[in-house]
Design a protein around this motif. Structure first.
Motif, short mmCIF file in Angstrom:
data_model
loop_
_atom_site.label_atom_id
_atom_site.label_comp_id
_atom_site.label_asym_id
_atom_site.label_seq_id
_atom_site.Cartn_x
_atom_site.Cartn_y
_atom_site.Cartn_z
N LEU A 109 0.83 -1.20 0.00
CA LEU A 109 0.00 0.00 0.00
C LEU A 109 0.87 1.26 0.00
CD1 LEU A 109 -2.60 -1.00 2.74
CD2 LEU A 109 -2.95 -1.05 0.26
N GLN A 113 -1.83 5.39 3.01
CA GLN A 113 -2.88 4.38 3.12
C GLN A 113 -2.48 3.32 4.15
OE1 GLN A 113 -4.38 2.68 -0.52
NE2 GLN A 113 -4.27 4.63 -1.63
N ALA A 148 -7.53 1.72 0.42
CA ALA A 148 -6.67 0.65 0.93
C ALA A 148 -7.44 -0.65 1.10
CB ALA A 148 -6.05 1.08 2.27
#
Length: 292
Positions: A109, A113, A148
């Motif tokens: 990620l 996030q 996310a």
């Protein structure tokens, strides 16, 4: 006074930095930096937030600064450090979110996030608290969390079932670890292959290789296994999983030198994953001897 106010949060900040960075060495360095920055800024702490929130804000900014320059390589986390959280203020660590699979997942990620997932879904901070810590709006924080979560569902549709350990290692699993160690020390490659599930995954870090499926892993083991007596292993635990500290003896030498840490995933009395981290310094972090 400063040490009394801040020291109680050392271990949970260490775990937080590890989740953010994926490296136990980097986590140690960053927690030291957090307390150094906090000490330098102690006169500017106005008390409008709690000391814990203040320290988490410093830790988040410190980690984000590092991640903008490039992420450290993934390392296992010693379980014994999870048991060292001092005092009644210590926060229980959800071992599911310490698994290597989870850590590898969130490392994909973008940094902000990653931070909001850890704050909201791991540490259970509110949207307002997470937004304030990240210096953004609630709407922006929620948007980052939504993106996310979408990414995580696309990659791992089964959610925690895909990466959470089945549970605390039991006697049967510890017996499996003993057989894994014995097979290495005796160079019994066929005995080692017997422990593998059909969908076994073997990785050797940093960036040595990855093999998936019993036939492919078996070939890799047959090609790489040394003669008996070249390996020694010591049982340990990492990321809530069984692990072993590995030592190797070079030709013509008598001592076994540190090699790295192997972290095992086990289901139904078979190995489903072996993650080997070739890094001699890791054995010191795990409290293991520097030679055997």
């Amino acid at each position: 006074m400063f040490a009394e106010l801040t020291g109680r949060y050392y271990r949970e900040l260490h775990v937080y930095c590890y989740r953010m960075l994926g490296s136990v060495e980097a986590a140690e360095d960053h927690v030291q930096e957090v307390f150094l920055r906090a000490w330098r800024a102690r006169d500017r702490f106005d008390g409008r937030s709690s000391v814990r929130t203040w320290l988490y804000r410093i830790a988040t900014n410190t980690c984000l600064d590092t991640l903008r320059r490039g992420a450290p390589r993934l390392q296992p986390y010693p379980d014994h450090l999870l048991d060292e959280q001092p005092g009644p203020e210590a926060v229980a660590v959800d071992r599911e979110t310490m698994s290597l699979a989870f850590l590898a997942m969130i490392q994909l990620l973008p940094p902000r996030q990653r931070a909001v997932v850890i704050l909201r879904d791991v540490l259970s901070w509110s949207a307002g608290e997470a937004a304030d810590l990240l210096g953004t709006t609630v709407r922006a924080a929620n948007s980052a969390l939504h993106r996310a979560r979408t990414t995580m569902r696309q990659r791992w549709p089964d959610g925690r079932l895909a990466w959470a350990p089945v549970g605390e290692p039991d006697a049967a699993q510890r017996k499996l670890l003993a057989r894994y160690i014995a097979a290495h020390e005796q160079a019994d490659v066929e005995g080692l292959i017997e422990l593998l599930r059909e969908d076994i995954r073997l990785t050797i870090e940093p960036q040595v290789g990855e093999w998936t499926g019993r036939p492919a892993v078996a070939r890799a083991l047959r090609e790489g296994m040394n003669l008996p007596g070249h390996w020694r292993m010591v049982p340990t635990a990492a990321n809530g999983q069984l692990a072993a500290g590995a030592y190797v003896r070079a030709a013509g030498q008598t001592a076994f030198r540190p090699f790295g840490i192997a972290v095992l995933s086990v289901e139904a009395k078979a190995l489903t994953a072996i993650d080997m981290f070739e890094d001699p310094k890791l054995l010191t972090a795990f409290g293991l001897p520097t030679s055997l």
